[in-house]
Design a protein around this motif. Structure first.
Motif, PDB file in Angstrom:
ATOM      1  N   GLU A 116       1.009  -1.357   0.092  1.00  0.00           N
ATOM      2  CA  GLU A 116       0.065  -0.123  -0.039  1.00  0.00           C
ATOM      3  C   GLU A 116       0.881   1.153   0.081  1.00  0.00           C
ATOM      4  OE1 GLU A 116      -2.047   0.589   3.633  1.00  0.00           O
ATOM      5  OE2 GLU A 116      -0.704   0.332   4.820  1.00  0.00           O
ATOM      6  N   THR A 117       0.358   2.457  -0.218  1.00  0.00           N
ATOM      7  CA  THR A 117       1.047   3.644  -0.180  1.00  0.00           C
ATOM      8  C   THR A 117       0.309   4.534   0.695  1.00  0.00           C
ATOM      9  OG1 THR A 117       2.123   5.438  -1.477  1.00  0.00           O
ATOM     10  CG2 THR A 117       0.007   4.930  -1.925  1.00  0.00           C
ATOM     11  N   CYS A 135      -7.521   3.450  -9.345  1.00  0.00           N
ATOM     12  CA  CYS A 135      -7.136   2.646 -10.324  1.00  0.00           C
ATOM     13  C   CYS A 135      -6.442   3.624 -11.353  1.00  0.00           C
ATOM     14  CB  CYS A 135      -8.302   2.223 -11.261  1.00  0.00           C
ATOM     15  SG  CYS A 135      -9.251   0.906 -10.292  1.00  0.00           S
ATOM     16  N   GLN A 136      -5.263   2.912 -12.074  1.00  0.00           N
ATOM     17  CA  GLN A 136      -4.376   3.894 -12.970  1.00  0.00           C
ATOM     18  C   GLN A 136      -4.653   3.426 -14.332  1.00  0.00           C
ATOM     19  OE1 GLN A 136      -0.044   3.391 -12.636  1.00  0.00           O
ATOM     20  NE2 GLN A 136       0.039   5.323 -12.647  1.00  0.00           N
ATOM     21  N   PRO A 168      -2.040   1.103  -9.303  1.00  0.00           N
ATOM     22  CA  PRO A 168      -1.230   2.065  -9.759  1.00  0.00           C
ATOM     23  C   PRO A 168       0.278   1.528  -9.888  1.00  0.00           C
ATOM     24  CG  PRO A 168      -2.536   3.190  -8.374  1.00  0.00           C
ATOM     25  CD  PRO A 168      -3.140   1.570  -8.161  1.00  0.00           C
ATOM     26  N   THR A 169       1.063   1.846 -10.933  1.00  0.00           N
ATOM     27  CA  THR A 169       2.509   1.370 -10.756  1.00  0.00           C
ATOM     28  C   THR A 169       3.315   2.866 -10.434  1.00  0.00           C
ATOM     29  OG1 THR A 169       2.184  -0.329 -12.570  1.00  0.00           O
ATOM     30  CG2 THR A 169       4.494   0.608 -12.342  1.00  0.00           C
ATOM     31  N   ILE A 170       4.086   2.804  -9.553  1.00  0.00           N
ATOM     32  CA  ILE A 170       4.735   4.052  -9.044  1.00  0.00           C
ATOM     33  C   ILE A 170       6.178   4.147  -9.517  1.00  0.00           C
ATOM     34  CG2 ILE A 170       5.242   5.467  -6.981  1.00  0.00           C
ATOM     35  CD1 ILE A 170       2.130   4.800  -7.238  1.00  0.00           C
ATOM     36  N   ARG A 171       6.339   5.488 -10.275  1.00  0.00           N
ATOM     37  CA  ARG A 171       7.630   5.672 -11.095  1.00  0.00           C
ATOM     38  C   ARG A 171       8.270   6.849 -10.393  1.00  0.00           C
ATOM     39  NH1 ARG A 171       8.293   0.845 -12.911  1.00  0.00           N
ATOM     40  NH2 ARG A 171       6.783   0.129 -14.697  1.00  0.00           N
ATOM     41  N   SER A 172       7.499   7.616  -9.578  1.00  0.00           N
ATOM     42  CA  SER A 172       8.093   8.610  -8.929  1.00  0.00           C
ATOM     43  C   SER A 172       7.518   9.040  -7.354  1.00  0.00           C
ATOM     44  CB  SER A 172       8.018  10.021  -9.850  1.00  0.00           C
ATOM     45  OG  SER A 172       6.655  10.422  -9.903  1.00  0.00           O
ATOM     46  N   ILE A 189      -1.281  -0.391  -3.894  1.00  0.00           N
ATOM     47  CA  ILE A 189      -0.390   0.041  -5.219  1.00  0.00           C
ATOM     48  C   ILE A 189      -0.423  -1.509  -5.937  1.00  0.00           C
ATOM     49  CG2 ILE A 189       0.577   2.073  -4.758  1.00  0.00           C
ATOM     50  CD1 ILE A 189       2.935   0.516  -4.148  1.00  0.00           C
ATOM     51  N   GLY A 190       0.056  -1.547  -7.195  1.00  0.00           N
ATOM     52  CA  GLY A 190       0.064  -2.703  -7.871  1.00  0.00           C
ATOM     53  C   GLY A 190       1.312  -3.694  -7.595  1.00  0.00           C
ATOM     54  N   LEU A 191       1.976  -3.296  -6.364  1.00  0.00           N
ATOM     55  CA  LEU A 191       3.083  -4.065  -5.975  1.00  0.00           C
ATOM     56  C   LEU A 191       2.775  -5.264  -5.156  1.00  0.00           C
ATOM     57  CD1 LEU A 191       6.104  -3.596  -6.545  1.00  0.00           C
ATOM     58  CD2 LEU A 191       6.245  -2.348  -4.405  1.00  0.00           C
ATOM     59  N   PHE A 192       3.428  -6.471  -5.503  1.00  0.00           N
ATOM     60  CA  PHE A 192       3.283  -7.748  -4.746  1.00  0.00           C
ATOM     61  C   PHE A 192       4.410  -8.487  -4.968  1.00  0.00           C
ATOM     62  CE2 PHE A 192       2.593  -8.737  -9.156  1.00  0.00           C
ATOM     63  CZ  PHE A 192       2.718  -9.868  -9.304  1.00  0.00           C
ATOM     64  N   LEU A 193       4.492  -9.532  -3.845  1.00  0.00           N
ATOM     65  CA  LEU A 193       5.738 -10.413  -3.808  1.00  0.00           C
ATOM     66  C   LEU A 193       5.374 -11.630  -4.468  1.00  0.00           C
ATOM     67  CD1 LEU A 193       8.468  -9.875  -2.476  1.00  0.00           C
ATOM     68  CD2 LEU A 193       7.616 -11.746  -0.819  1.00  0.00           C
ATOM     69  N   ASP A 194       6.195 -11.943  -5.467  1.00  0.00           N
ATOM     70  CA  ASP A 194       6.110 -13.231  -6.403  1.00  0.00           C
ATOM     71  C   ASP A 194       7.393 -13.908  -6.317  1.00  0.00           C
ATOM     72  OD1 ASP A 194       4.123 -13.977  -8.823  1.00  0.00           O
ATOM     73  OD2 ASP A 194       6.085 -14.137  -9.373  1.00  0.00           O
TER      74      ASP A 194
END
Length: 317
Positions: A116-117, A135-136, A168-172, A189-194
């Motif tokens: 999460e952010t 959503c992004q 969301p994909t965070i670039r900044s 956010i769209g980050l997950f551990l894989d």
């Protein structure tokens, strides 16, 4: 593309048929109903095509589902590798730059969290936790946030995908501020551990698991003919159908034809007639992508004339 070369001699003609098919640049899936283990299915696909199926977008996930529809669950090219990596849900690959809060990620909620952010940065927590949603990727606005939404990470991702968007994909760091200001609370956010990877080593991080899967965190991935073609995991030693990707690989076929002629085939109208007849035969077999050519091999015929025994393939009298 079929290339056909005819070697003309005075009495004997030889036809060489070369089948050359290049792999398609667009997704091309081939379903095989024979049952093999995952590793044997991969070997089969690498011989006939390029590899087991890889999915890089939701459009391809739907195409894969359509390929298996009405048939049976089948292996795809995703398998458990054990190495943990933070990936983005939109398929764009692994994390390149991070904005974690201090002492994060701490894996306090288990070994397989999502992200999460917050106002200041990212935090890892159990994917089953409820969080607000942004959503992004919208056509008119880069972000969309439904009112009064609180959901798990997987449901939130699927909701965004149903809109043609993604988490969301965070670039900044400025993106973090923009997202937080839009909803004034912590959001997924769209980050997950894989711990999974594609057989063809594709960097795509798109995943389309059934809800609650992968449960065993091991094995190989299977596309289901139910549940919208989502995926689940199975022991890699199990035998089941599979889906390959890519066009058929090149094949070389040699055909020999013997023809009786009173003249030189290389200079005779018979050569043109032979090519026409061969073309008709190929097209009757459903082969349309080929080329025919004629090449003379007078030297070989001269050798046969000088030494007729050289043409004999059986024992002498």
């Amino acid at each position: 593309m079929f290339w056909v070369r005819v070697f003309a001699v005075r009495l004997i003609g030889m036809v060489m048929l070369l089948s050359m098919t290049t792999e398609s640049t667009s997704p091309e899936y081939h379903y095989y109903n024979q049952t093999l283990s995952w590793s044997n299915a991969r070997s089969f696909c690498r011989v006939k095509h390029s590899d087991l199926a890889t999915v890089t977008s939701m459009e391809e996930a739907q195409l894969l589902a359509q390929t298996a529809a009405g048939r049976g669950d089948a292996w795809i090219g995703l398998r458990f590798i054990g190495t943990a990596r933070w990936l983005w849900s939109d398929g764009s690959g692994a994390l390149s730059s991070s904005y974690w809060d201090e002492l994060e990620p701490n894996f306090a909620d288990g070994p397989n969290p999502c992200a999460e952010t917050k106002e200041g940065g990212w935090n890892d927590l159990a994917c089953s936790t409820g969080r607000a949603l942004v959503c992004q990727g919208g056509a008119t606005s880069p972000y969309y946030s439904p009112q009064s939404y609180m959901g798990e990470w997987t449901f939130s991702r699927d909701y965004c995908r149903s809109l043609g968007m993604d988490l969301p994909t965070i670039r900044s760091r400025s993106q973090i501020t923009t997202i937080f200001n839009a909803v004034k609370t912590d959001v997924w956010i769209g980050l997950f551990l894989d711990r999974w990877a594609w057989s063809d080593e594709s960097p795509t991080s798109l995943r389309y698991w059934m809800v609650g899967r992968p449960a065993n965190l091991q094995g190989c991935a299977v596309v289901s003919v139910t549940d919208q073609g989502r995926w689940y995991e199975e022991q890699c030693e199990a035998e089941m159908p599979f889906v390959c990707q890519g066009g058929f690989k090149s094949q070389r076929v040699l055909m020999k034809l013997k023809m009786e002629s009173h003249g030189d085939l290389d200079r005779s109208a018979a050569s043109a007639q032979l090519l026409q007849q061969l073309e008709a035969q190929l097209r009757s077999q459903g082969i349309s992508d080929f080329q025919l050519s004629w090449k003379s091999d007078i030297r070989r015929q001269d050798e046969i004339n000088e030494n007729p025994a050289a043409e004999s393939h059986g024992p002498g009298p």
